[in-house]
Each structure stands twice: as C-alpha cells, then as structure tokens.
Design an enzyme around this catalytic site. Structure first.
Site, PDB file in Angstrom:
ATOM      1  N   SER A 187     -42.261   9.679 -69.297  1.00 46.88           N
ATOM      2  CA  SER A 187     -43.718   9.410 -69.333  1.00 46.88           C
ATOM      3  C   SER A 187     -44.383  10.232 -68.200  1.00 46.88           C
ATOM      4  O   SER A 187     -44.451  11.364 -68.626  1.00 46.88           O
ATOM      5  CB  SER A 187     -43.875   7.922 -68.579  1.00 46.88           C
ATOM      6  N   HIS A 240     -42.813   2.120 -75.315  1.00 45.04           N
ATOM      7  CA  HIS A 240     -42.582   3.250 -74.263  1.00 45.04           C
ATOM      8  C   HIS A 240     -41.406   3.283 -73.488  1.00 45.04           C
ATOM      9  O   HIS A 240     -40.809   3.875 -72.663  1.00 45.04           O
ATOM     10  CB  HIS A 240     -43.386   2.668 -72.965  1.00 45.04           C
TER      11      HIS A 240
END
Length: 710
Positions: free
Chosen positions: A552, A670
């Site tokens: 991320s 994610h």
C-alpha cells in the site's frame, strides 16, 4: 533470468503545469478492457511459470502451511452478560466470532478456548467459513449493543470491504430482517435498550454522480425493522465529500458525538444533546487544526489530542458546562510526556491510557482526575491492543504480542488490580533461538531513526546475511513489534528482518508523521534508503543479499526506493502499491489521500509528486533489481492500474535479465479479510521469490536451521 514480455505502447502526451508528461501505458488503466484482461492473464502465466519451477518452492510451501496454521485471537469485548472475541484455529480460512457468558470469565485460565475461564462454554456466533466454503466472505467488523443482546456486523465478499450490515440476536443466534448495504468500515452507536442505532453509510449507486460512491459518507439513524432507505440523515449533509465521520452515543443516550476526520492531521468534534428536542450539533474546539479523539462518560468527554502537544495529551470537557465548546474551559488530565499517547478510554470508572515509548506499547491507568494508579502488570517490549471493557465494568482486557510471542489475552481485575494471562495461541517456534534489538541510525539529513533487527542468535557480521528490509512510513501508522507467522520461515532459514520506524509513521508523534508527508514525503524514502546503507555499512548484509518489501503506502515506498537507488537491492516485493502519483486521485479512494500526499492539480504539489512518482522515475536502460509486483482485482482502495503500469514500464526499460514479475490475484482485495488459503499461496510466491533472488535455502525440516545456501 527471464525473457521480457512485450507490452504495446500507446503514447499519451500532455502538458501539466508547464511540464510535458509522456504516458505510454495509460491504456492499462482500464481494468474492464478485454485487452487488459488478456494482458493480465499473460503476465500471471509468466509469473506462475517462473515461481512454480523453483526447486525450493515445495519446502517453502510445506513450512508456510504449518506456520499459517498458528491461530489468531482478538481482544475480548465484554458487553452486559456476554463476552465477544474472535479466534482462528488451524486451517480455518477466516476467524470465527465467539461469545460466552461474562460470569464464566473469572479466574485464571490458559490454553485454547480458555478466554472465558474454567468451565466456560464458548459458542460460535458468526462463522463465515460455514457461510462460504470458498473462504472469501469476511467478517469486516462487529459492534455489540450496550447490553450485549444484539450484534451489528458487516460482511463483504472477495476482499471488497463493501460491508453489508446485519443484526444478530446473541441468545438465539438468528438474524433480524434488517439488511443495510454500503456500510464499509461502519461506525455504529447503539441506543440504550437496543431499539436502534446511529451508523455511517455511503451513498447507493444513483444517489450521487457516478464515481462519487466511494465518498460522501454520512451518519444515519436506524430503528430495527425499518427499511434502510427510510433511515433519516442525522449528520453530514454539509460535510466536504472527502471528510469521514464517525459516531458515538453516551450510555444514557443523551450525548451524540460525531468525530469528523479531515485527512490524517485534523479532526473536528460535533456534539448534540438529544434531550433537547430543538438542539442542534455544536462544534467543539472550533477553528483549531489538530487531532481530537473523544470518549463519552457521565456527562464528560475525555479527549486525546495533539493540540499544543505533538506527542498527544488527555483533556476533559464538562458537557453540562455552558462553555463546553471552548478549549480554554477543558481540564488537562494527562500532560504530554516522552512517549506518544495513542488513546485514553474509561473502563471501570478509571482512565486507561496506551502509550508508545520507542515504538513499544505501555499501558498506564489513572483516576478520572488524572491521579496515577498502580502500574498495570503486562509484558514489555511488544504491542498491546486494547484495552476493552465497560465504562462501569469490573475488568479490562488486553491482547499482547511481540516478534516472538504469539497473541496472548490478559484480563486485569479492577478490584484486586491483578492481571492474569487467559489464553495464548500455541506456536511451534522457539523464541530462545532468536533475538530482536532496536538500533538507531542517521538519515540523509542527520535525523536519527530507530529500527528493529530480528534474527537468529549469534548473527555474524560478515556482510553476507540475506536481509529483508520492510517499511511503511505514512498516515501516522506505527510499526511495532508484532507476531508475524510467515516471517519465521525467513528467520529460521538464517535471514535477517529489518523494520525501520520511518518518518511519516506514528512512532514518535504527529511531528514525526508530518515530517514524512506532503512536501516532506521524500524524508520517508531517505530514511528507508539510509537504513539499507546502514545495514551494508555495519556488515549485516550487502546489496546482492538485500531485499525490500512493503504494501500500500509501503508499496509506494518500495517503488520509490527501487527507482531512486536500484544499486542497493537485489530483490523488491511491491504489494498493492501506489505508483503513478500524478493520477492516483482519479481512482477509487485516491482523493481521500490528498491531505497525505498532495494534489497533482495544484502546481506546487504537482512538483512534489512528480519528483518521486515511481512510475515516472523509471529510466530507459537503467538496471533495476528483480521485482515482484502484487495486487488484487477486487482492491477497492488502491486501483490495480498502478501495478499494471509499473510492471509494463519496468519490463520495457530494464536491459538486463533480472525478472520483473506481476501477480494479480482474483477474488481478493487490499488485504483485509483475505482467507488463509489465499494468504498461503501469496506468501509461497513471495518467499519463493526472495529465497531465489537472495540465494537462501529453506530449512530442511520444521524448526531446523537452513542447509547450504544456493
């Protein structure tokens, strides 16, 4: 070595703020395009062919299968007569939410299923493994009512995090008819008695212009049994679409508090007295740009803030006072100290405060006027989650872990002030074989930065240890000692794990965060590169045996590091990354991150971003380290387009034969809620890649040290 996969170019040239930008792979932004789907399939096939042929892969997979069977625990939450907690055992893909009677939770107990104490009968309340055998349905969040008889919870599928809210009766285990969509990361505040709750929801498609569904989060009120489209809007009609409200309600139902997050450096507090039928929301501490987080208790608000205190302090506001909105009337309870105050919460009529001191957790307790109470007996040099408890309850619950200690539950009896270990996850790893230490090094500008080094005892400083440098450095997120099951494969094979506390993180207060954001973002990258150089200078490793990894914002970190100093590394693992920093706000949640990174539509901020944007720093003919870029099709935070474009550009620009691999997972997001089966496949690929490129052999058998290096 690997042949290069050809990717067609389609030059898009535009002038932004007087700078010509050429983008050859913009066509890869369209995730719905059949051509892009075909391109992804080709990339995945090449990655599978490269990684599945590695001779060490079966041993890596076998050991990871054992390590990932080490379970997990959450901090137990007492409500009324019930105690709620999650646990994952063995090969379960998803954690299971259990419940048991609080009356059974007295007395010390250890071992699986022992959270509640001797003779306590735990009961499964929600098991998504039974709901979905594929393992891709996740329990995103759950909030019990004040009496514990009802539970609001959110489920999502495929890693999307797009939660659907449901309500379950705890005694019977049956769901009510209430089903509310669009409740991603919902904030819930139950009314006394459980007839309804306040909650946050995103717009339904069609309620806002296309593309706005990821924004405009607002607060509504739901009464059980009422169709959700009829729920009245309570707060947020005039909010900036990119601000993020959360909701709390005092236990007597009088005070409604809405906390609005404006980026990661400022929040606003809005209070409403529900006893006044004509009352409106009143902003507290108006006009002050600082972070405020509050806990309601008996007509008082206990606030953790960095107002005039970069390492945070705790204040109390008397809500019945006429001047309650004025900061000058608030009482300081816990002044700023050397550690970072992460939060303060009322449990059992006391104030429990969690501090970070040199990136380790500490818990301290105080009377409500700030007078210190005796020390809370919990382990040191680790990470503490919690506390959890009821505002007038008789116990506080904590979860402790460290690099070598698996998740362990502690219960502090507030009458005797004794803490007892209640349950510890069993793990087939021997902590005595390893050591972890905190070191300090200087960054490019002379700033001292701390770093955790973890490895087998008796490390040789011969400059030849395979080393993995892992970082994040953003959004005020601290990296603290935590139990990571899969990394034991690396440690027991002789690898070194280095985790620096980069600027941009939250380890040393808000000043540390702000020193690594916006125009100062390069500091995060400089800190990371300085850590790599320190590891080399101290003869821990050398570039040919040094790898980097992050996800991320940490994926952005890895992208920046490998494009700014590729000569320092032999391998890079870049997970769910941001990489095209000129276009990131156009996709998914990107606009929410402008306060952290900057706005490319602003001429000055555009130049900050262009200076380090990894996608734009790839240079034709440069030699980059072997790179594995990983993302997921259902990622609803960071668009997979970043990974696609970066992989194509690196593959086309690197003249050598170092592999540049792209791995795109289906039915995953994610990272939140990822099933163990997919985690096993993902980490088998990661460690196979790193063992291959850093020339390391896995242990021949579980728990044994590595054999000869390859």
């Amino acid at each position: 070595t690997m042949p290069r996969l050809p990717t067609r170019t389609e030059m898009v040239t535009e002038t932004l703020h007087g700078v010509e930008i050429v983008d050859p792979y913009r066509w890869l932004e369209d995730g719905d395009s059949p051509e892009v789907h075909a391109w992804v399939a080709t990339q995945n096939s090449a990655t599978v062919a490269a990684l599945e042929s590695l001779p060490a892969r079966p041993a890596i997979h076998a050991r990871l299968s054992e390590l990932l069977r080490i379970g997990m625990l959450s901090t137990p939450v007492p409500r009324g007569q019930w105690l709620f907690y999650e646990r994952r055992d063995g090969e379960q893909d998803q954690p299971v939410l259990y419940v048991r009677r609080v009356d059974d939770a007295r007395g010390a107990a250890r071992g699986p299923g022992a959270v509640g104490g001797p003779g306590a009968a735990e009961r499964v309340l929600i098991d998504t493994n039974a709901l979905d055998p594929s393992g891709t349905t996740a329990l995103d969040w759950w909030i019990p009512s004040l009496d514990g008889n009802l539970l609001a919870y959110g489920l999502s599928e495929g890693g999307s995090e797009r939660s659907v809210l449901r309500v379950r009766d705890v005694e019977s285990g049956r769901d009510h008819s209430d089903v509310i969509p669009h409740c991603r990361a919902a904030s819930i505040a139950w009314e006394p008695g459980g007839a309804g709750f306040y909650y946050t929801r995103y717009p339904a498609p069609g309620e806002v212009p296309a593309g706005e569904e990821n924004y405009r989060r607002r607060v509504f009120h739901h009464r059980l049994g009422r169709p959700w489209p009829q729920d009245p809007l309570v707060f947020g009609a005039e909010l900036d679409p990119h601000h993020w409200p959360m909701v709390q309600l005092s236990s007597d139902g009088r005070w409604l508090l809405c906390t609005v997050q404006k980026g990661w450096t400022s929040t606003e507090l809005y209070l409403r007295d529900l006893r006044d039928p004509r009352g409106a929301f009143e902003q507290l501490a108006a006009g002050v740009e600082a972070i405020f987080a509050g806990d309601l208790y008996r007509d008082c608000l206990y606030v953790t803030t960095n107002w005039d205190a970069p390492r945070f302090r705790a204040l109390r506001a008397d809500l019945d006072a006429p001047q309650r909105a004025a900061l000058a009337s608030w009482t300081e309870l816990l002044p700023e100290g050397d550690g970072v105050l992460q939060g303060a919460l009322v449990i059992g009529g006391r104030l429990f405060a969690v501090y970070l001191e040199h990136a380790h957790s500490r818990v301290r307790a105080f009377e409500l006027d700030g007078r210190p109470l005796p020390a809370v007996d919990l382990p040191a040099l680790g990470t503490i989650e919690g506390p959890a408890g009821e505002e007038d309850g008789d116990a506080a619950w904590f979860l402790y872990s460290s690099f070598f200690v698996p998740p362990t539950v502690y219960r502090l009896d507030l009458e005797t002030w004794r803490s007892a270990e209640r349950e510890r996850i069993r793990a087939d790893v021997d902590p005595a074989r390893y050591e972890s230490r905190q070191v300090w090094y200087e960054s490019k500008d002379g700033t001292r930065v701390s770093m955790f080094l973890t490895h087998r005892r008796g490390l040789r400083t011969d400059g030849d240890n395979p080393t993995l440098l892992y970082g994040y450095g953003g959004f005020s997120v601290p990296l603290t000692p935590a139990f990571q099951r899969n990394t034991f494969l690396w440690l027991e094979s002789g690898g070194v794990l280095a985790v620096p506390n980069l600027r941009g993180g939250g380890e040393y207060g808000e000043g540390w965060h702000e020193a690594g954001m916006l125009e100062h973002k390069q500091n995060s990258f400089d800190d990371f590169l300085a850590a790599a150089r320190w590891l080399i200078d101290q003869r821990i490793t050398r570039p040919q045996r040094l790898g980097i990894m992050g996800g991320s914002n940490g994926g952005l970190l890895v992208g920046a590091a490998l494009t700014q100093a590729p000569e320092l590394f032999a391998a890079a693992v870049c997970q769910v990354p941001l990489l095209d920093m000129l276009r990131y706000p156009r996709f998914l949640l990107g606009r929410l991150w402008i306060p952290e990174y900057g706005d490319p539509d602003d001429p000055e901020q555009f130049r900050w971003l262009l200076a380090y944007s990894p996608y734009h720093r790839v240079r034709e003919g440069a030699t980059y380290p072997a790179t594995l870029i990983m993302t997921s099709e259902e990622d609803t935070r960071v668009d997979p387009m970043h990974a696609r474009k970066m992989a194509a550009r690196l593959q086309a620009s690197t003249p050598g034969e170092e592999p540049i691999l792209l791995r795109i997972e289906s039915r995953a997001g994610h990272g939140a809620g990822k099933p163990i089966s997919k985690t096993l496949a993902e980490y088998t690929d990661i460690w196979s890649f790193l063992f291959w490129r850093l020339r390391l052999s896995p242990p021949a058998a579980p728990g044994r040290e590595a054999g000869t290096e390859v």
